[in-house]
Design a protein around this motif. Structure first.
Motif, PDB file in Angstrom:
ATOM      1  N   HIS A   1      -2.784   0.216  -4.021  1.00  0.00           N
ATOM      2  CA  HIS A   1      -3.575  -0.689  -3.187  1.00  0.00           C
ATOM      3  C   HIS A   1      -3.256  -2.131  -3.542  1.00  0.00           C
ATOM      4  O   HIS A   1      -2.699  -2.427  -4.598  1.00  0.00           O
TER       5      HIS A   1
ATOM      6  N   THR B   1      -7.991   1.426   1.442  1.00  0.00           N
ATOM      7  CA  THR B   1      -6.876   0.737   2.108  1.00  0.00           C
ATOM      8  C   THR B   1      -7.336   0.119   3.418  1.00  0.00           C
ATOM      9  O   THR B   1      -7.010  -1.042   3.727  1.00  0.00           O
TER      10      THR B   1
ATOM     11  N   GLN C   1      -9.469  -2.938   2.643  1.00  0.00           N
ATOM     12  CA  GLN C   1      -8.687  -4.084   2.199  1.00  0.00           C
ATOM     13  C   GLN C   1      -7.956  -4.755   3.362  1.00  0.00           C
ATOM     14  O   GLN C   1      -7.830  -5.985   3.398  1.00  0.00           O
TER      15      GLN C   1
ATOM     16  N   ALA D   1       0.858  -1.187   0.000  1.00  0.00           N
ATOM     17  CA  ALA D   1       0.000   0.000   0.000  1.00  0.00           C
ATOM     18  C   ALA D   1       0.891   1.232   0.000  1.00  0.00           C
ATOM     19  O   ALA D   1       2.010   1.208   0.520  1.00  0.00           O
TER      20      ALA D   1
END
Length: 425
Positions: A307, A358, A361, A286
């Motif tokens: 990402h 982010t 995820q 990231a």
């Protein structure tokens, strides 16, 4: 012999976009349709290369439809997918069904990036304000009184150096952006995802998944989905730095492990997965650049924020960046003001959305790829049931499909000034 002398030429334009990925090309098309002159520099000379990200979410589909390229890109070849599934053995832990969304964007599209980029480039080429510079790498940024005023790009096809003078430079050149590096802007890299991902495809005539499926397999997971034409794209997720250990075991051991995770496709794996050379390792991380805008300079897409592959958000976010930046640049050109203050609304709107993805995820990775044994498996199944069978699931599906904040195309700005297609009356 010394290096050959380079001929230097000068090109004047309104906006220089560096990088012909989805974000750069989509932004270019929106600007051209708004009467803005755009030069697009791309280091490659062809889109016929392997791209790992090709899942197009409904949010991205809607943007491409609004600029008139979705149907043409799909006609070049694509596969429709009904949604996402997470499985453990024969059990479906999570089923995110995109058919619950309102049409026409009630599906995922496995759309090869080459098809998308070629359709966007063809559309850009219809406008006289477009200058395409394939095979040109950015060499340096130009500045005057602290403001970026263009860049020098070098041709890989011959001894030519081109000075592109522009009101604004847009860095759309990906996660390892050279433009960002030249500007001295930190990438903000963070290894938040404890995974390596290895990608490959196998022929699968007459076989399909119909969905993007994630199969939990011990400490790893295997992602599989249909892709054009009649192939399966497979991503093997391993613990961070696990690929080197796996490679040392050899292709036979890898093939056996993958076949155990994907028993219905075991025959295809045994037939077609015969060498480590067919596997490509993706560097998963990231990143959020420390700033996205400076006087005369903007970062978008992966150049601004990177990402992981989970949830297929990369292209979606890049296209939404382009749609959000388009009116900001038109406003700046109308005002003759390319300062950071004028460009800042883009970052203010899009940074929170990127950071939210982010965070999402990270939660997804812990929830569905994490440890926990039987207890963890039970809790994941209970949580997945809530997502699959309740109204909360519909809201989560919409959020994944369109992003934390939906972005639309400001098509009322199209048709301004010199936005006339080549050959139009």
């Amino acid at each position: 012999m010394g290096r050959p002398l380079r001929h230097t030429a000068t090109l004047h334009t309104d906006v220089l976009v560096v990088g012909a990925g989805p974000a750069g090309l989509a932004l270019t098309l929106m600007l051209l349709r708004s009467g803005v002159r755009v030069a697009l520099a791309e280091r490659s000379t062809s889109f016929r290369r392997d791209f790992h990200g090709e899942i197009l979410q409904p949010g991205g589909q809607r943007i491409l439809d609004r600029v008139g390229v979705l149907d043409g890109a799909v006609r070049r070849g694509a596969r429709e997918l009904a949604g996402f599934q997470v499985r453990s053995g024969d059990r479906v832990l999570l089923d995110i069904d995109y058919r619950r969304l309102p049409g026409p964007y009630d599906k995922l599209l496995a759309l090869p990036q080459a098809h998308l980029l070629e359709e966007l480039l063809d559309a850009c080429g219809r406008y006289p304000g477009f200058e395409y510079l394939p095979g040109h790498r950015i060499g340096s940024l130009s500045e005057h009184d602290g403001r970026c005023t263009g860049a020098v790009v070098n041709s890989s096809l011959g001894a030519r150096r081109l000075w592109v003078r522009a009101h604004t430079v847009v860095a759309a050149d990906g996660r390892f952006s050279k433009t960002r590096s030249l500007a001295g802007i930190g990438a903000g890299r963070s290894d938040l995802f404890d995974q390596d991902v290895v990608w490959f495809t196998v022929p699968a005539h007459g076989r399909s998944t119909g969905r993007v499926r994630v199969h939990r397999a011990g400490a790893s997971a295997v992602l599989v989905h249909d892709t054009h034409p009649d192939r399966l794209r497979i991503g093997w997720t391993l613990p961070h730095r696990g690929w080197q250990r796996a490679a040392e075991r050899g292709i036979d051991a890898i093939r056996d492990e993958l076949a155990a995770a994907l028993p219905e496709f075991a025959d295809l794996l045994h037939e077609h997965l015969t060498s480590l050379a067919g596997l490509a390792l993706l560097d998963v991380f990231a990143a959020t650049a420390e700033t996205w805008v400076r006087d005369g300079l903007v970062l978008i897409g992966d150049a601004a924020h990177t990402h992981g592959p989970l949830g297929a958000q990369g292209i979606n976010l890049a296209l939404q960046d382009a749609a959000a930046l388009h009116p900001v640049l038109v406003d700046a050109l109308d005002a003759g003001d390319f300062s950071r203050r004028r460009l800042a609304p883009f970052e203010a709107a899009r940074r929170p959305a990127a950071e939210a993805v982010t965070r999402m995820q990270r939660l997804q990775a812990k929830a569905f790829f994490g440890a926990g044994g039987a207890v963890g498996e039970f809790l994941r199944a209970r949580a997945a049931g809530v997502v699959t069978r309740t109204p909360i699931g519909a809201r989560i599906t919409s959020r994944v499909a369109y992003g934390p904040s939906a972005v639309d195309v400001r098509d009322e700005l199209f048709g301004r000034g010199a936005a006339v297609e080549r050959g139009a009356a």
